[in-house]
Scaffold this active site. Structure first.
Site, PDB file in Angstrom:
ATOM      1  N   LEU A   1      11.164 -15.917  19.617  1.00 11.47           N
ATOM      2  CA  LEU A   1      11.004 -17.297  19.197  1.00 11.47           C
ATOM      3  C   LEU A   1      10.607 -18.246  20.225  1.00 11.47           C
ATOM      4  CD1 LEU A   1      10.886 -18.142  16.164  1.00 11.47           C
ATOM      5  CD2 LEU A   1      13.127 -18.914  16.616  1.00 11.47           C
ATOM      6  N   PRO A   2       9.250 -18.986  20.155  1.00  9.98           N
ATOM      7  CA  PRO A   2       8.911 -19.811  21.137  1.00  9.98           C
ATOM      8  C   PRO A   2       9.661 -20.821  20.958  1.00  9.98           C
ATOM      9  CG  PRO A   2       7.204 -19.469  19.549  1.00  9.98           C
ATOM     10  CD  PRO A   2       8.208 -18.820  19.119  1.00  9.98           C
ATOM     11  N   CYS A   3      10.967 -21.018  20.891  1.00  8.08           N
ATOM     12  CA  CYS A   3      11.581 -22.270  20.793  1.00  8.08           C
ATOM     13  C   CYS A   3      11.366 -23.374  22.087  1.00  8.08           C
ATOM     14  CB  CYS A   3      13.182 -22.152  20.474  1.00  8.08           C
ATOM     15  SG  CYS A   3      13.822 -21.106  21.561  1.00  8.08           S
ATOM     16  N   HIS A   4      10.922 -23.006  23.023  1.00 12.56           N
ATOM     17  CA  HIS A   4      10.494 -24.201  24.257  1.00 12.56           C
ATOM     18  C   HIS A   4       9.578 -24.802  23.734  1.00 12.56           C
ATOM     19  CE1 HIS A   4       7.896 -20.550  24.712  1.00 12.56           C
ATOM     20  NE2 HIS A   4       7.016 -21.160  25.212  1.00 12.56           N
TER      21      HIS A   4
END
Length: 118
Positions: free
Chosen positions: A56-59
């Site tokens: 998940l590209p939560c950044h």
DNA sequence: GCCTTGACGGCAA
DNA sequence: GTTGCCGCCAAGG
């Protein structure tokens, strides 16, 4: 089944998962896309439950001012900033992305906004 | 059941 | 542009 049966955190993950590389969105925008405009904090809480190593590209999720409010969740904001910068996300400051260019609205599915045009 | 904490947002001073 | 306070929603003590 109605989407309302899907747990809130999973609905958050589904949106975050389709944030294009080189773009970013905000907690509030995600909350609004889920029909919960006052649930920005809940979005942050959902992301705090994401384990390390997740795809998940939560950044790519920042606050409404483009600041890396969740930077320390990666161990250090520099990690998050470096990853964003590596994707071509424009920065106004060291820990602040330029949302006027990189902002991605989760409520819009139009592909043209993913072309990086401005 | 009450109080505190938190990866937020909005508004007033 | 900054700082501070309050409001929202859920979880945990």
């Amino acid at each position: 089944m109605p989407e309302s049966d899907v747990p809130f955190p999973e609905r958050v993950y589904e949106i975050v998962a389709r944030i294009p590389s080189g773009r970013a969105t905000t907690y509030g925008a995600i909350a609004r896309a889920l029909g919960n405009p006052r649930g920005a904090r809940e979005v942050g809480w959902a992301l705090s439950g994401v384990p390390e190593g997740s795809q998940l590209p939560c950044h790519r999720v920042v606050d409404r001012e483009g600041r890396l409010s969740g930077g320390w969740a990666f161990g250090h904001p520099e990690i998050m900033a470096g990853r964003l910068e590596d994707e071509g996300v424009p920065f106004l400051e060291q820990y602040r992305v330029d949302l006027s260019i990189a902002f991605w609205d989760p409520s819009v599915e139009d592909d043209t906004q993913q072309l990086g045009l401005f």
